[in-house]
Write a protein that holds these residues in place. Structure first.
Motif, PDB file in Angstrom:
ATOM      1  N   GLU A 165      17.503  33.331   7.139  1.00 20.90           N
ATOM      2  CA  GLU A 165      17.080  34.347   8.120  1.00 20.90           C
ATOM      3  C   GLU A 165      15.703  34.916   7.787  1.00 20.90           C
ATOM      4  O   GLU A 165      14.909  35.232   8.681  1.00 20.90           O
ATOM      5  CB  GLU A 165      18.117  35.473   8.179  1.00 20.90           C
ATOM      6  CG  GLU A 165      17.805  36.565   9.198  1.00 20.90           C
ATOM      7  CD  GLU A 165      18.833  37.669   9.166  1.00 20.90           C
ATOM      8  OE1 GLU A 165      19.106  38.256  10.226  1.00 20.90           O
ATOM      9  OE2 GLU A 165      19.376  37.953   8.067  1.00 20.90           O
ATOM     10  N   SER A 166      15.404  35.001   6.501  1.00 19.77           N
ATOM     11  CA  SER A 166      14.155  35.657   6.087  1.00 19.77           C
ATOM     12  C   SER A 166      12.951  34.714   6.038  1.00 19.77           C
ATOM     13  O   SER A 166      11.807  35.169   6.011  1.00 19.77           O
ATOM     14  CB  SER A 166      14.339  36.296   4.704  1.00 19.77           C
ATOM     15  OG  SER A 166      14.602  35.290   3.730  1.00 19.77           O
ATOM     16  N   VAL A 167      13.185  33.426   6.030  1.00 21.99           N
ATOM     17  CA  VAL A 167      12.074  32.500   5.866  1.00 21.99           C
ATOM     18  C   VAL A 167      11.277  32.396   7.161  1.00 21.99           C
ATOM     19  O   VAL A 167      11.843  32.403   8.264  1.00 21.99           O
ATOM     20  CB  VAL A 167      12.572  31.109   5.415  1.00 21.99           C
ATOM     21  CG1 VAL A 167      13.289  30.373   6.538  1.00 21.99           C
ATOM     22  CG2 VAL A 167      11.424  30.265   4.910  1.00 21.99           C
ATOM     23  N   VAL A 168       9.954  32.329   7.008  1.00 23.01           N
ATOM     24  CA  VAL A 168       9.053  32.179   8.156  1.00 23.01           C
ATOM     25  C   VAL A 168       8.373  30.819   8.034  1.00 23.01           C
ATOM     26  O   VAL A 168       7.742  30.515   7.021  1.00 23.01           O
ATOM     27  CB  VAL A 168       8.004  33.298   8.193  1.00 23.01           C
ATOM     28  CG1 VAL A 168       7.034  33.072   9.352  1.00 23.01           C
ATOM     29  CG2 VAL A 168       8.676  34.660   8.319  1.00 23.01           C
ATOM     30  N   ILE A 169       8.506  30.000   9.081  1.00 22.16           N
ATOM     31  CA  ILE A 169       7.970  28.635   9.046  1.00 22.16           C
ATOM     32  C   ILE A 169       6.688  28.604   9.874  1.00 22.16           C
ATOM     33  O   ILE A 169       6.692  28.957  11.054  1.00 22.16           O
ATOM     34  CB  ILE A 169       9.000  27.644   9.616  1.00 22.16           C
ATOM     35  CG1 ILE A 169      10.305  27.734   8.815  1.00 22.16           C
ATOM     36  CG2 ILE A 169       8.436  26.227   9.596  1.00 22.16           C
ATOM     37  CD1 ILE A 169      11.441  26.964   9.441  1.00 22.16           C
ATOM     38  N   GLU A 170       5.598  28.183   9.222  1.00 21.06           N
ATOM     39  CA  GLU A 170       4.323  28.046   9.910  1.00 21.06           C
ATOM     40  C   GLU A 170       4.136  26.584  10.299  1.00 21.06           C
ATOM     41  O   GLU A 170       4.149  25.697   9.448  1.00 21.06           O
ATOM     42  CB  GLU A 170       3.172  28.484   9.003  1.00 21.06           C
ATOM     43  CG  GLU A 170       3.241  29.939   8.554  1.00 21.06           C
ATOM     44  CD  GLU A 170       2.941  30.915   9.692  1.00 21.06           C
ATOM     45  OE1 GLU A 170       2.354  30.477  10.706  1.00 21.06           O
ATOM     46  OE2 GLU A 170       3.296  32.101   9.572  1.00 21.06           O
ATOM     47  N   TYR A 171       3.948  26.346  11.611  1.00 15.29           N
ATOM     48  CA  TYR A 171       3.774  24.977  12.087  1.00 15.29           C
ATOM     49  C   TYR A 171       2.735  24.956  13.187  1.00 15.29           C
ATOM     50  O   TYR A 171       2.927  25.570  14.243  1.00 15.29           O
ATOM     51  CB  TYR A 171       5.106  24.406  12.606  1.00 15.29           C
ATOM     52  CG  TYR A 171       4.985  22.991  13.131  1.00 15.29           C
ATOM     53  CD1 TYR A 171       4.913  21.915  12.257  1.00 15.29           C
ATOM     54  CD2 TYR A 171       4.918  22.755  14.501  1.00 15.29           C
ATOM     55  CE1 TYR A 171       4.783  20.614  12.738  1.00 15.29           C
ATOM     56  CE2 TYR A 171       4.788  21.465  14.994  1.00 15.29           C
ATOM     57  CZ  TYR A 171       4.707  20.389  14.102  1.00 15.29           C
ATOM     58  OH  TYR A 171       4.577  19.104  14.569  1.00 15.29           O
TER      59      TYR A 171
END
Length: 399
Positions: A345-351
């Protein structure tokens, strides 16, 4: 996992040119070393054999001299020739050419003014004679030299005056008087034996060359076989990894998970978790399937960061994972599952300059001292609990 597979493939691809260079260098060094050692050893053997032949000639000569002495004692009339002439005649009769294939010649030499027959015919022979006269060891001297393109081994065997009879005879023959006379212990002359060893040395060189070529080929063959076997081992390892592992995440695949479960022969305790990424279809629809792959890889990393090395994690579907927690209580399993959920839930994925956040739902089924043959039942229960978590709003653990 993809990186590990790439490393194995890269290692296999890079081994061939690098190993070829190393193998070639090792083969060359082995061939040169063997050529040097073999040629040196057999060169010394050839020289020793030629010296032994010279020694045989000396023994023949000494035998003739002793024979003359026996005849002289028996026939005191003096009709027999003197010892030097007798020895020369006897050596001629031995026909050294037939004894040694025409490669050996012998003659008796002495110092200028005192030579019974010949004087030293070159500076090297003169130096050897002088060495025999002045050195204390008084042993045979050998030397190698080139004559008309042929390698000649010359051995100079000394004759020393051993008794007064020998000295008196030679003094009488040469007409020596006063201080010029021979004395017991003096070097009276030498028998020179020369052996042409050009062909033997050429044979040694050819044999050493042939041996070094064989060693060169053998080293290359053996090392290439070793490299081939090593390549096969690496390829087998890669194939085994591909067969048992999900290439995208590095987790077990479904087949490997079931194989491990089927190999368990005793009752076990623990829990299984079935995790599903919430609304994953929207990720693919909004960002594309490449972005979906990145999300799946990130979720797998989150799971691995929270479980222990002894636990099993398998990707069993597109966005679905199965986690086996060994030897944990239900409470411990719930804590681990909740940690996984919070991590995701806390992870932010940059794509591609876009931000993606996801959640996951988890169904947890705990078991205690139960047979792995009931795994399908455990799986069905955990799957039902996962469905319950999704039905009740997602992003939660239901056990």
């Amino acid at each position: 996992m993809e990186q590990d597979e790439g490393n194995i493939t890269k290692r296999i691809n890079c081994l061939t040119p690098l190993c070829s260079i190393i193998i070639f260098i090792l083969a060359i060094l082995s061939a040169i070393s063997s050529y040097y050692l073999f040629s040196q050893q057999h060169r010394e053997t050839t020289i020793s054999a030629a010296s032994n032949e010279g020694g045989l000639v000396i023994k023949l000569s000494h035998g003739f001299v002793r024979a003359y002495s026996d005849f002289e004692a028996q026939y005191a009339s003096g009709l027999l020739p003197n010892p030097a002439l007798f020895r020369a005649h006897a050596l001629k009769l031995t026909d050294l050419n037939s004894l040694f294939g025409g490669s050996l010649a012998s003659e008796v030499v002495g110092f200028p003014g005192k030579a019974v027959r010949l004087e030293p015919k070159d500076d090297l022979m003169r130096e050897q004679m002088t060495a025999l006269q002045t050195h204390k060891d008084k042993k045979m001297k050998t030397s190698l030299f080139i004559r008309d393109g042929q390698t000649i081994l010359r051995s100079v065997w000394p004759f020393y005056a051993k008794d007064s009879t020998c000295v008196n005879c030679h003094n009488k023959i040469l007409g020596l008087t006063g201080s010029e006379q021979w004395k017991v212990g003096d070097l009276m002359g030498a028998q020179v034996v020369e052996k042409n060893i050009q062909q033997q040395l050429k044979d040694v060189s050819n044999e050493a060359l042939l041996l070094s070529i064989l060693i060169f080929l053998t080293v290359i063959t053996v090392l290439y076989c070793f490299i081939f076997i090593r390549h096969q081992i690496l390829l087998a390892k890669q194939l085994k990894t591909l067969a048992n592992t999900d290439p995208m995440t590095g987790c077990m695949n479904r087949r490997n998970m079931y194989n491990k479960i089927n190999n368990i022969e005793e009752n076990v305790s623990g829990a299984i978790l079935i995790l599903d990424i919430d609304k994953f279809k929207k990720v693919n629809d909004n960002y594309g399937h490449a972005a979906g792959d990145v999300v799946i890889q990130t979720i797998a990393k989150c799971i691995k960061s929270e479980v222990r090395d002894s636990d099993w994690t398998a990707r069993i579907g597109g966005e679905e994972f199965l986690i086996w927690l060994h030897n944990v209580s239900k409470t411990q399993a719930e804590n681990i599952a909740e940690s996984i959920r919070q991590q995701i839930e806390s992870v932010v994925i940059e794509y591609q300059q876009k931000t993606i956040q996801c959640t996951a739902s988890i169904g947890l089924y705990a078991f205690e001292d139960d047979s792995p043959t009931h795994f399908n039942t455990w799986f069905s229960n955990a799957d039902a609990l996962l469905y319950e978590a999704k039905s009740n709003g997602r992003n939660k653990v239901v056990s």
